[in-house]
Design a protein around this motif. Structure first.
Motif, PDB file in Angstrom:
ATOM      1  N   MET A  47      53.406 -31.473  13.445  1.00 57.56           N
ATOM      2  CA  MET A  47      52.257 -32.225  12.882  1.00 57.56           C
ATOM      3  C   MET A  47      52.546 -33.609  13.493  1.00 57.56           C
ATOM      4  N   SER A  48      51.631 -34.186  14.309  1.00 57.43           N
ATOM      5  CA  SER A  48      52.119 -35.772  14.737  1.00 57.43           C
ATOM      6  C   SER A  48      51.196 -36.699  13.928  1.00 57.43           C
ATOM      7  N   ILE A  49      51.913 -37.757  13.862  1.00 59.59           N
ATOM      8  CA  ILE A  49      51.322 -39.019  13.260  1.00 59.59           C
ATOM      9  C   ILE A  49      50.893 -39.894  14.013  1.00 59.59           C
ATOM     10  N   THR A  50      49.914 -40.586  13.866  1.00 58.41           N
ATOM     11  CA  THR A  50      49.479 -41.806  14.714  1.00 58.41           C
ATOM     12  C   THR A  50      49.483 -43.101  13.949  1.00 58.41           C
ATOM     13  N   VAL A  51      50.062 -44.050  14.551  1.00 57.00           N
ATOM     14  CA  VAL A  51      50.180 -45.422  13.985  1.00 57.00           C
ATOM     15  C   VAL A  51      49.296 -46.316  14.656  1.00 57.00           C
ATOM     16  N   ILE A  52      48.338 -46.881  13.646  1.00 59.38           N
ATOM     17  CA  ILE A  52      47.398 -47.808  14.211  1.00 59.38           C
ATOM     18  C   ILE A  52      47.739 -49.326  14.265  1.00 59.38           C
ATOM     19  N   LYS A  53      47.990 -49.792  15.270  1.00 59.62           N
ATOM     20  CA  LYS A  53      48.665 -51.040  15.455  1.00 59.62           C
ATOM     21  C   LYS A  53      47.671 -52.164  15.059  1.00 59.62           C
ATOM     22  N   ARG A  54      48.258 -53.576  14.923  1.00 59.28           N
ATOM     23  CA  ARG A  54      47.404 -54.623  14.456  1.00 59.28           C
ATOM     24  C   ARG A  54      46.304 -54.709  15.406  1.00 59.28           C
ATOM     25  N   ASP A  55      46.255 -54.547  16.809  1.00 63.92           N
ATOM     26  CA  ASP A  55      45.249 -54.821  17.492  1.00 63.92           C
ATOM     27  C   ASP A  55      44.279 -53.894  17.823  1.00 63.92           C
ATOM     28  N   GLY A  56      44.837 -52.727  16.801  1.00 64.76           N
ATOM     29  CA  GLY A  56      43.568 -51.655  16.712  1.00 64.76           C
ATOM     30  C   GLY A  56      43.946 -50.396  17.922  1.00 64.76           C
ATOM     31  N   SER A  57      45.051 -50.855  18.800  1.00 59.91           N
ATOM     32  CA  SER A  57      45.331 -49.783  19.518  1.00 59.91           C
ATOM     33  C   SER A  57      46.284 -48.566  18.781  1.00 59.91           C
ATOM     34  N   LYS A  58      46.161 -47.414  19.132  1.00 62.23           N
ATOM     35  CA  LYS A  58      46.863 -46.257  18.556  1.00 62.23           C
ATOM     36  C   LYS A  58      48.192 -45.829  19.513  1.00 62.23           C
ATOM     37  N   GLU A  59      49.212 -45.400  18.611  1.00 64.16           N
ATOM     38  CA  GLU A  59      50.352 -44.827  19.382  1.00 64.16           C
ATOM     39  C   GLU A  59      51.042 -43.693  18.428  1.00 64.16           C
ATOM     40  N   GLU A  60      51.850 -42.747  18.968  1.00 64.37           N
ATOM     41  CA  GLU A  60      52.559 -41.879  18.199  1.00 64.37           C
ATOM     42  C   GLU A  60      53.694 -42.480  17.321  1.00 64.37           C
ATOM     43  N   PHE A  61      53.817 -41.804  16.133  1.00 65.35           N
ATOM     44  CA  PHE A  61      54.870 -42.349  15.234  1.00 65.35           C
ATOM     45  C   PHE A  61      56.130 -41.909  15.784  1.00 65.35           C
ATOM     46  N   GLU A  76      47.111 -40.595  10.091  1.00 66.58           N
ATOM     47  CA  GLU A  76      47.104 -41.868  10.552  1.00 66.58           C
ATOM     48  C   GLU A  76      47.883 -42.859   9.753  1.00 66.58           C
ATOM     49  N   VAL A  77      48.383 -43.991  10.016  1.00 65.84           N
ATOM     50  CA  VAL A  77      49.123 -44.830   9.178  1.00 65.84           C
ATOM     51  C   VAL A  77      48.727 -46.415   9.935  1.00 65.84           C
ATOM     52  N   SER A  78      48.738 -47.452   9.241  1.00 60.81           N
ATOM     53  CA  SER A  78      48.453 -48.520   9.858  1.00 60.81           C
ATOM     54  C   SER A  78      50.045 -49.218   9.836  1.00 60.81           C
ATOM     55  N   ALA A  79      49.934 -49.744  11.120  1.00 58.56           N
ATOM     56  CA  ALA A  79      51.347 -50.653  11.145  1.00 58.56           C
ATOM     57  C   ALA A  79      51.857 -51.392  10.117  1.00 58.56           C
ATOM     58  N   ARG A  80      50.686 -52.171   9.441  1.00 59.21           N
ATOM     59  CA  ARG A  80      50.835 -53.009   8.168  1.00 59.21           C
ATOM     60  C   ARG A  80      51.485 -52.089   7.115  1.00 59.21           C
ATOM     61  N   ASP A  81      50.923 -50.645   6.700  1.00 61.01           N
ATOM     62  CA  ASP A  81      51.272 -49.937   5.769  1.00 61.01           C
ATOM     63  C   ASP A  81      52.825 -49.539   6.044  1.00 61.01           C
ATOM     64  N   LEU A  82      53.188 -49.322   7.228  1.00 65.80           N
ATOM     65  CA  LEU A  82      54.256 -48.694   7.852  1.00 65.80           C
ATOM     66  C   LEU A  82      55.493 -49.736   7.590  1.00 65.80           C
TER      67      LEU A  82
END
Length: 95
Positions: free
Chosen positions: A1-15, A52-58
């Motif tokens: 299972m992959s987790i996606t990180v939602i960065k502060r600028d709204g872009s997404k990348e793999e955890f 999905e997890v926000s960069a802030r929460d991470l």
């Protein structure tokens, strides 16, 4: 299972747990402590079945664990993070 990180600028990348290790090392953590923190964060996300997890929460999760390990590493991260955000803001203004 992959987790996606939602960065502060709204872009997404793999955890990528290795990014947590690198950030912790920059803050002064030992390799062992940095790997432990990355594993704990990854395990929590997987346990909670997070997609999905926000960069802030991470960052909050990492800082909480870093602070438990060593107060100085925690402070170093904060100083380093503020310097990077300041530089990004200055670059945006210069455009």
């Amino acid at each position: 299972m992959s987790i996606t990180v939602i960065k502060r600028d709204g872009s997404k990348e793999e955890f990528i747990p290795e990014k947590i290790v690198v950030s912790c090392l920059k803050a002064g953590a030992t390799v062992e402590a940095a790997r432990k923190i990355a594993k704990i964060v990854e395990a929590r996300l997987l346990e909670q079945n997070v997609k999905e997890v926000s960069a802030r929460d991470l960052t909050k999760m990492i800082l909480e664990l870093l602070r438990k390990e060593n107060e100085e590493w925690y402070r170093n991260w904060i100083v380093f993070d503020r310097a990077i955000k300041r530089r990004k803001t200055e670059e945006e203004l210069a455009k």
